[in-house]
Design a protein around this motif. Structure first.
Motif, short mmCIF file in Angstrom:
data_model
loop_
_atom_site.label_atom_id
_atom_site.label_comp_id
_atom_site.label_asym_id
_atom_site.label_seq_id
_atom_site.Cartn_x
_atom_site.Cartn_y
_atom_site.Cartn_z
N THR A 19 0.79 -1.25 -0.20
CA THR A 19 -0.15 -0.17 0.14
C THR A 19 0.79 1.02 -0.11
N GLN A 28 1.36 -6.60 7.81
CA GLN A 28 0.09 -6.20 8.06
C GLN A 28 -0.40 -5.42 9.00
N CYS A 29 -1.16 -4.48 8.92
CA CYS A 29 -1.72 -3.54 10.28
C CYS A 29 -2.90 -4.25 10.70
N THR A 30 -3.43 -3.78 11.82
CA THR A 30 -4.39 -4.48 12.60
C THR A 30 -5.67 -4.54 11.78
N ASN A 31 -5.93 -3.68 10.88
CA ASN A 31 -6.85 -3.63 9.76
C ASN A 31 -6.96 -4.49 8.30
N HIS A 48 -4.16 -4.05 6.05
CA HIS A 48 -3.46 -3.41 4.93
C HIS A 48 -2.09 -3.84 4.82
N THR A 93 2.20 5.15 11.74
CA THR A 93 0.71 4.76 11.49
C THR A 93 0.71 4.16 10.19
N CYS A 94 -0.20 3.49 9.76
CA CYS A 94 -0.54 2.83 8.56
C CYS A 94 -1.02 4.08 7.64
N ASN A 98 -2.91 3.87 5.11
CA ASN A 98 -4.28 3.75 4.97
C ASN A 98 -5.22 3.98 5.74
N CYS A 99 -5.23 3.50 7.00
CA CYS A 99 -6.28 3.72 7.97
C CYS A 99 -5.70 4.64 9.24
N ARG A 100 -4.55 4.91 9.32
CA ARG A 100 -3.96 5.86 10.30
C ARG A 100 -4.03 5.02 11.57
N CYS A 101 -3.88 3.65 11.71
CA CYS A 101 -4.21 2.76 12.88
C CYS A 101 -2.44 2.82 13.38
#
Length: 397
Positions: A84, A96-99, A101, A123-124, A126-129
């Motif tokens: 990504t 991969q992040c927790t969501n 991505h 942070t990711c 894509n989702c900023r986690c």
């Protein structure tokens, strides 16, 4: 018997009778019905394309993918499995992040290094986690799926699964290899091979730097300019090659000479990240105090020589200095070098440094940490701590 024959003949000879009329009408109707069924079958047969589908077959299997859809499927998989951040297919590990991505190992390490330099939580994109080595995990299913996708060999242009491409290019591809020269590096890598599998010009020994696929080798050797160079030009090229070789040999000889010293000490050091007290804080590293050769020492390191915004630079370096914390009665002349730790995979080329320590000159100048490139620097910055091994050799007067 004659009466029966006469009765049959009478029936056959009496076309106007009712029984004969009924028989002919039934036969005609049957013939018309058969002709109608045959016509319907022919009409259905004309309209039907392909074999008759099996009624017991599941509905999903009846859908046939037209030719050319396989390529579109591969393109869709490329877009689904790509990183990504860089939008390219991962070559090694996939995180991969927790969501869910996906990020390739290089981009994941780069994000962690940027967050360390900016003193922010990574942070990711894509989702900023929040992401970290503890929060993120590897996606083995995606790694295996990517390894099975087809890709072209850059030399023979044949398609292979990505998992076997590297082995094909190194060991099997006939367009990649030549049997002209055998270098020391290739000897170490292919000791079991009976021929030297390198793709270099046969005039490499007189300075030709060309490398390429085997099918381009004859054309290059016909046009190579090194055989036509003058003796003076060749002596200059050979002089540069000999100088590089002498530097490498001098390094090894110096290390062997240092190993003969009486007082030798080494220890594992751990660089921990800190921030300066300036208005714009800067990242630096420092080790806890440690003892080597009965003296107390400290190591410090900084990024890009304390550049104001090292996170905006693509080229990243680390430099370090050795500090003597003990008080000494006389000058302490030492040689020292840093190598990678026993459990790290960072590539560091050994460089020997010299300094005479005293109470007035107890700090060395900042010297570059000899890592190969910015990728290795990002690996160190992304780690929680930097673990290296320090060697100190005391020179006896």
């Amino acid at each position: 018997m004659s009466s029966l024959e006469e009765r049959d003949l009478g029936v056959a000879a009496a076309p106007g009778s009712s029984s004969a009329g009924m028989g002919v009408g039934a036969v005609g109707a049957a013939l018309e019905a058969v002709a109608g069924v045959a016509a319907m079958q022919e009409e259905v047969g004309i309209r039907r394309e392909g074999p008759e589908p099996d009624p017991d077959e599941p509905p999903k299997k009846r859908v046939r993918i037209p030719e050319g859809e396989a390529g579109k499927l591969e393109e869709r998989l490329y877009s689904v499995l790509c990183c990504t951040v860089c939008l390219d297919l991962p070559k090694a590990s996939v995180y991969q992040c927790t969501n869910g991505h996906l990020m390739c190992a290089g981009c994941f390490i780069h994000l962690l290094a940027d967050s360390r330099l900016k003193e922010e939580q990574a942070t990711c994109p894509n989702c900023r986690c929040e992401i970290s080595k503890n929060l993120c995990c590897r996606n083995l299913a995606v790694e295996k799926a990517v390894s099975e996708l087809p890709t072209d060999c850059t030399f023979c242009l044949k398609q292979f699964p990505r998992s076997s491409l590297e082995r094909h290019q190194k060991e099997e591809c006939q367009d990649r290899y030549s049997t002209h020269t055998l270098t020391y590096t290739s000897l170490l890598m292919h000791t079991s091979c009976y021929v030297a599998r390198v793709t270099q010009c046969k005039y490499k020994r007189i300075g030709c730097p060309w490398q390429g696929p085997f099918h381009e080798l004859p054309a290059h050797e016909d046009e190579c300019s090194h055989p036509t160079k003058t003796g003076t030009e060749l002596m200059g090229i050979l002089g540069e090659m000999d100088q590089s070789h002498r530097r490498d040999m001098q390094l090894y000889n110096n290390i062997f000479s240092l190993l003969c010293y009486e007082k030798i000490g080494f220890t594992e050091v751990q660089f921990r990240p800190y921030r300066t007290d300036d208005f714009i804080t800067r990242l630096y590293y420092e080790t806890p105090r440690f003892t080597v050769l009965n003296q107390t020492w400290v190591l410090k390191a900084r990024v890009n020589d304390s550049e104001r915004n090292p996170n905006l630079s693509c080229k990243r370096t680390l430099s370090f200095q050795l500090i003597l914390k003990s008080k000494v009665n006389s000058a302490l002349e030492c040689s020292f070098l840093l190598l990678k730790g026993p459990y790290d995979d960072v590539r560091i080329k050994p460089v020997i440094h010299h300094h005479s320590f005293s109470n007035d000159t107890n700090e060395t100048e900042y010297v570059p940490l000899p890592i190969s490139d910015s990728v290795e620097c990002n690996k160190l910055l992304a780690a929680k701590n930097i673990n290296l091994r320090l060697f100190i050799f005391q020179i006896q007067k």
